[in-house]
Design an enzyme around this catalytic site. Structure first.
Site, short mmCIF file in Angstrom:
data_model
loop_
_atom_site.label_atom_id
_atom_site.label_comp_id
_atom_site.label_asym_id
_atom_site.label_seq_id
_atom_site.Cartn_x
_atom_site.Cartn_y
_atom_site.Cartn_z
CB SER A 12 92.45 -88.17 -44.99
OG SER A 12 91.76 -88.45 -43.80
CB SER A 130 78.82 -78.23 -34.89
OG SER A 130 78.19 -78.77 -33.77
CE1 TYR A 144 80.37 -86.65 -33.68
CE2 TYR A 144 77.97 -86.59 -33.59
CZ TYR A 144 79.15 -86.33 -34.25
OH TYR A 144 79.12 -85.72 -35.50
CE LYS A 148 80.81 -83.14 -34.23
NZ LYS A 148 81.90 -82.52 -35.01
N1 LIG Z 1 78.74 -87.79 -41.78
C1 LIG Z 1 77.77 -87.36 -41.00
O1 LIG Z 1 76.63 -87.85 -41.03
C2 LIG Z 1 78.05 -86.19 -40.06
C3 LIG Z 1 76.96 -85.47 -39.56
C4 LIG Z 1 77.19 -84.37 -38.75
C5 LIG Z 1 78.49 -83.98 -38.45
N2 LIG Z 1 79.54 -84.69 -38.94
C6 LIG Z 1 80.90 -84.22 -38.62
O2 LIG Z 1 81.58 -83.92 -39.82
C7 LIG Z 1 83.00 -83.99 -39.60
C8 LIG Z 1 83.64 -84.73 -40.75
O3 LIG Z 1 83.21 -86.08 -40.73
P1 LIG Z 1 82.88 -86.92 -42.04
O4 LIG Z 1 81.43 -87.19 -42.03
O5 LIG Z 1 83.47 -86.31 -43.23
O6 LIG Z 1 83.60 -88.29 -41.61
P2 LIG Z 1 84.88 -89.10 -42.16
O7 LIG Z 1 84.69 -89.42 -43.60
O8 LIG Z 1 85.05 -90.20 -41.20
O9 LIG Z 1 86.09 -88.05 -42.02
C9 LIG Z 1 86.61 -87.70 -40.76
C10 LIG Z 1 87.92 -86.98 -40.94
O10 LIG Z 1 88.41 -86.60 -39.64
C11 LIG Z 1 89.77 -86.93 -39.58
N3 LIG Z 1 90.22 -87.19 -38.20
C12 LIG Z 1 89.69 -88.01 -37.27
N4 LIG Z 1 90.44 -88.01 -36.17
C13 LIG Z 1 91.47 -87.16 -36.40
C14 LIG Z 1 92.59 -86.74 -35.66
N5 LIG Z 1 92.84 -87.18 -34.42
N6 LIG Z 1 93.46 -85.85 -36.22
C15 LIG Z 1 93.25 -85.40 -37.48
N7 LIG Z 1 92.21 -85.76 -38.24
C16 LIG Z 1 91.34 -86.64 -37.70
C17 LIG Z 1 89.94 -88.17 -40.45
O11 LIG Z 1 91.29 -88.21 -40.92
P3 LIG Z 1 92.41 -89.27 -40.46
O12 LIG Z 1 91.72 -90.48 -39.90
O13 LIG Z 1 93.19 -89.54 -41.72
O14 LIG Z 1 93.22 -88.50 -39.46
C18 LIG Z 1 89.00 -87.84 -41.59
O15 LIG Z 1 89.66 -87.09 -42.58
C19 LIG Z 1 83.17 -84.62 -38.22
O16 LIG Z 1 83.47 -83.61 -37.28
C20 LIG Z 1 81.80 -85.22 -37.94
O17 LIG Z 1 81.55 -85.33 -36.57
C21 LIG Z 1 79.36 -85.80 -39.74
#
Ligand SMILES: NC(=O)c1ccc[n+]([C@@H]2O[C@H](COP(=O)([O-])OP(=O)(O)OC[C@H]3O[C@@H](n4cnc5c(N)ncnc54)[C@H](OP(=O)(O)O)[C@@H]3O)[C@@H](O)[C@H]2O)c1
Length: 276
Positions: A12, A130, A144, A148
């Protein structure tokens, strides 16, 4: 060519949203899950499904709905996740459980649900989103980073167990990437901080540090979707995928020289805290 099928969690927003669009553009059938199902992209090959990765019934229903069309499952992209940031002393045990359930247990339980189908096909791949936070760390992100790092180990062990069936498990390790992630993590810091907390100075300094580090990164969610695509489709997948050389080098430094990394981070945080 038969349809290729991917299940994506966290579709989403951010990287999961971009991945849903990219795989659909490449003609894949995409079963895309999130709690805010109305925010999942739409399209003729996209099947938006409600999914809370922390809920066993919801996980089961998600996979059942995806398999009900009688297609294969080529890839599970375990992407859903968030940062339960806050000083370790002040994060409640309920929040710790939520963090572990979302980022680690949810991924492992969903994987268990798709492996029998993949084994039957004799092919399939688990792509786990991750973070470089599986190797590097800062104050406030303790649980967190635990999830990871845990996901990295879990994926490596799984890979040794399922290769015999023609299946693979790999890690994508993004660095700072444009998405809702930072805002949610920083909101969690505020929620987790107790009134009269002794950690307010550290918290302010770390917010600055993380904000600075993540905001200077130029990676977009679409960039990372391309990395997922490579991880999902390369004939001979790698154990780790990075978006940038900087991410790869930073992870390698922290892994190979943990004391140097630790002392540098402590020095930086100390300097920022003193400047307050
Ligand atoms: N952005 C960064 O800098 C970064 C860096 C390294 C790793 N990551 C990792 O990348 C992944 C994606 O994050 P993003 O950066 O794209 O952040 P984001 O825009 O906040 O997206 C997070 C997604 O996870 C979903 N989510 C959270 N809790 C959930 C649950 N209980 N059940 C189902 N879906 C859930 C949310 O959907 P709903 O709330 O609609 O359920 C949303 O679609 C994460 O694992 C994050 O740790 C991010």
């Amino acid at each position: 060519m038969a349809e290729r099928v991917i299940l994506i969690t966290g579709a989403s927003s951010g990287m999961g949203y971009a991945a849903t669009q990219l795989f659909a553009q490449h003609g894949w059938e995409v079963y895309a899950g999130a709690r805010r199902v109305e925010k999942i992209p739409t399209g003729s090959v996209i099947h938006p499904l409600y999914l809370d990765v922390t809920d066993a019934d919801s996980r089961l229903q998600f996979v059942k709905d995806a398999l009900a069309d009688g297609l294969r499952v080529d890839v599970l992209l375990n992407n859903a996740g968030y940062g339960e940031f806050g000083p370790l002393e002040e994060v409640s045990v309920e929040k710790v459980h939520k963090q572990l359930e979302t980022n680690l247990v949810g991924a492992s339980e969903l994987t268990k649900l798709v492996l029998p189908q993949m084994r039957q096909q004799g092919s399939g791949r688990i792509v786990n989103n991750s973070s470089i936070g599986g190797d590097v760390y800062s104050p406030l992100g303790g649980w967190y980073y635990v999830t990871k790092r845990g996901l990295n180990v879990w994926s490596d062990v799984l890979d040794t167990e399922i290769r015999q069936f023609g299946l693979r498990s790999v890690i994508v390790a993004p660095g700072g990437t444009e998405s809702s992630w930072l805002d949610i993590a920083m909101d969690n810091v505020s929620d987790n901080l107790k009134p009269d907390s002794p950690y307010t100075t550290l918290t302010d300094a770390t917010r600055k540090l993380l904000g600075g580090m993540l905001n200077t990164s130029e990676a977009t969610a679409k960039d990372l979707a391309k990395v997922f695509y490579r991880a999902a489709t390369e004939r001979h997948p790698k154990r780790r995928y990075y978006y940038s050389i900087a991410d790869r080098l930073l992870s390698r430094l922290a892994r190979n020289h943990p004391s140097i990394y630790h002392e540098s981070m402590s020095f930086l945080v100390n300097a920022l805290t003193k400047n307050k």
